[in-house]
Design an enzyme around this catalytic site. Structure first.
Site, short mmCIF file in Angstrom:
data_model
loop_
_atom_site.label_atom_id
_atom_site.label_comp_id
_atom_site.label_asym_id
_atom_site.label_seq_id
_atom_site.Cartn_x
_atom_site.Cartn_y
_atom_site.Cartn_z
N TYR A 144 10.39 35.86 50.64
CA TYR A 144 10.45 34.40 50.60
C TYR A 144 11.36 33.98 49.46
CZ TYR A 144 8.92 29.52 50.32
OH TYR A 144 8.87 28.14 50.29
N ASP A 239 16.00 37.90 43.42
CA ASP A 239 15.17 36.70 43.33
C ASP A 239 13.98 37.06 42.44
OD1 ASP A 239 13.36 34.67 43.56
OD2 ASP A 239 13.44 34.54 45.76
N LYS A 267 8.81 29.58 38.53
CA LYS A 267 7.44 29.94 38.11
C LYS A 267 7.29 30.05 36.58
CE LYS A 267 6.07 31.08 42.67
NZ LYS A 267 6.89 31.63 43.73
C1 PLP Z 1 7.85 30.86 44.74
C2 PLP Z 1 9.08 31.56 45.13
C3 PLP Z 1 10.24 30.88 45.48
C4 PLP Z 1 10.29 29.39 45.65
O1 PLP Z 1 10.07 28.71 44.47
P1 PLP Z 1 9.60 27.16 44.54
O2 PLP Z 1 9.54 26.76 43.10
O3 PLP Z 1 8.29 27.16 45.25
O4 PLP Z 1 10.65 26.43 45.28
C5 PLP Z 1 11.38 31.61 45.72
N1 PLP Z 1 11.37 32.95 45.62
C6 PLP Z 1 10.28 33.64 45.30
C7 PLP Z 1 10.34 35.12 45.18
C8 PLP Z 1 9.08 32.98 45.06
O5 PLP Z 1 7.99 33.68 44.79
#
Ligand code: PLP
Length: 426
Positions: A144, A239, A267
């Site tokens: 994701y 990511d 985060k």
């Molecule tokens: C949470 C998450 C996102 C998205 O971040 P948001 O602040 O919710 O837009 C993207 N990549 C990873 C790996 C994530 O865990």
């Protein structure tokens, strides 16, 4: 009734907010039942509107690595707020946080702050495409990277939970530029590069996956995709929205010893405020406006209050040399103890863990990619979730998510958790 007020509030919310929530996974659709409406949190605990308190293993989906309402972050943020909320101008704070980030994260010279992980990943892809002058990207099934169009193809997290990993509204034109491979499958990635010679701008990956449950990459897989990117002049995007400042100060790059070309954050970086960032070496970041032609902007980007919360959080983490070992060791204790309890009860399980991320799967088989995660018994997970919840232990409401252990979780909370696990039966 345990969740009386939450239940009433949820009903009311559904009149005005789609599904009653501002982010789908919060609706408990996957596990059923009523989402908790939380009114406050401190340290390891959150309190719901029915005045029940919970040991929190979600921690706002990762950001609250120091526990909730950390006194130093709170004080610094309140102090900052007195100077104003937002200016839309540069501030010294932004340089301070950028200096800290570039000094601890391997291989990056410059960083651009945004407001979410989604924004960070979306912008990273645009930068990679602008830099390489190619259109296609490779992503992995069950990973994701936020909810922007390019990534909602076999996406993990909430998207997987609701059975539409491919979202309506994403055009075929966009979808055709996103190539897919199973996680931990190097041969599949090799094949994509052979079939799309000179067309792939980047691979984007969760270097330690957390949105199909926690899935650990093999070293050979990560080294292999690194080499493929280098050979094909494509960029490797890590990511690290979830893993950044959680697995190590330098994220998964440091923890696993693999260098990425672009890194994205979210985060933990905002300490609980809406912050994301992407970073790379100068030669790549020079392509970004106003230096270069790749456009990216934000009215509230680098917001001083969010920057202060983020900078204070990152500084606290950076100054505490034992923090990562401590939360990793708490996680290891939980993993081993839960596993021992389940083994004794004859409950088939797999616990995946790296650092302070962990997932419990109800299966006998190894879980190394999205298909493996999907094959685990999710009904059993849902029972486990509700059992823990009713015993004051709050884990993510889906079998495709990760536990995030915070530094506020100590032996008392671990013992409470194990007590609840001991009374669980399938
Ligand atoms: C949470 C998450 C996102 C998205 O971040 P948001 O602040 O919710 O837009 C993207 N990549 C990873 C790996 C994530 O865990």
């Amino acid at each position: 009734m345990l969740y009386q007020r939450s239940s009433a509030l949820f009903k009311d919310a559904q009149n005005y907010i789609p599904g009653g929530v501002n982010s789908p996974v919060r609706a408990f659709k996957s596990v059923g039942g009523t989402p908790l409406f939380i009114k406050k949190a401190e340290g390891a605990y959150m309190m719901d509107e029915d005045d029940r308190s919970y040991v929190d293993y979600i921690n706002s989906w990762g950001p609250m690595i120091l526990g909730h309402t950390h006194p130093e972050v709170l004080a610094a943020t309140i102090e900052q707020m007195k100077n104003g909320f937002s200016f839309g101008t540069p501030t010294e704070l932004e340089t301070e946080i950028a200096r800290l980030i570039t000094s601890v994260v391997p291989g990056i010279d410059m960083v651009r702050m945004v407001n979410s992980g989604t924004e960070a990943c979306m912008s990273a892809i645009r930068l990679a495409r602008g830099y390489t002058q190619r259109d296609k990207i490779v992503k992995f099934e069950g990973c994701y990277h936020g909810h922007s169009d390019s990534f909602l193809i076999k996406a993990g997290s909430g998207a997987a939970t609701f059975g539409n990993p491919n979202s309506p509204g994403v055009t075929q034109g966009t979808a055709k530029d996103t190539l897919l491979a199973p996680y931990n499958d190097l041969e599949a990635v090799k094949a994509l590069f052979e079939q799309n010679k000179g067309e792939i701008a980047a691979i984007i990956i969760e270097p330690i996956a957390g949105n199909m449950g926690c899935i650990v990459p093999t070293q050979a897989f990560l080294q292999g995709i690194r080499a493929l990117c280098t050979e094909n002049n494509a960029l490797l995007i890590f990511d690290e929205v979830m893993t950044g400042f959680r697995q190590a100060m330098g994220g998964a790059q440091e923890k696993l010893g693999i260098d990425a070309d672009i890194v994205t954050f979210g985060k933990v970086i905002g300490g609980g405020f809406p912050v994301g960032a992407f970073a790379a070496r100068k030669e790549i970041m020079n392509h970004l406006a106003p230096l270069g032609a790749v456009y990216q902007a934000g009215t509230l980007s680098g917001n001083p209050i969010a920057m202060r919360a983020g900078l204070t959080t990152l500084t606290l983490i950076n100054n505490d040399r034992e923090l990562f070992n401590r939360i990793e060791s708490t996680t290891e204790i939980l993993d081993k103890a839960i596993s021992a309890i389940f083994t004794e009860k004859g409950i088939a399980h797999r616990i995946n863990r790296l650092g302070s991320m962990m997932s419990v799967f109800f299966t006998e088989d190894e879980v190394n990619n999205f298909d493996d995660a999907a094959k685990a018994n999710h009904d059993s997970f849902n029972k486990f979730f509700h059992h823990l919840l009713s015993h004051g232990i709050y884990i993510a409401p889906s079998g495709y998510e990760t536990w995030f252990i915070s530094d506020a979780i100590k032996s008392l909370e671990v013992e409470k958790t194990l007590e609840a696990v001991r009374s669980f039966n399938l």
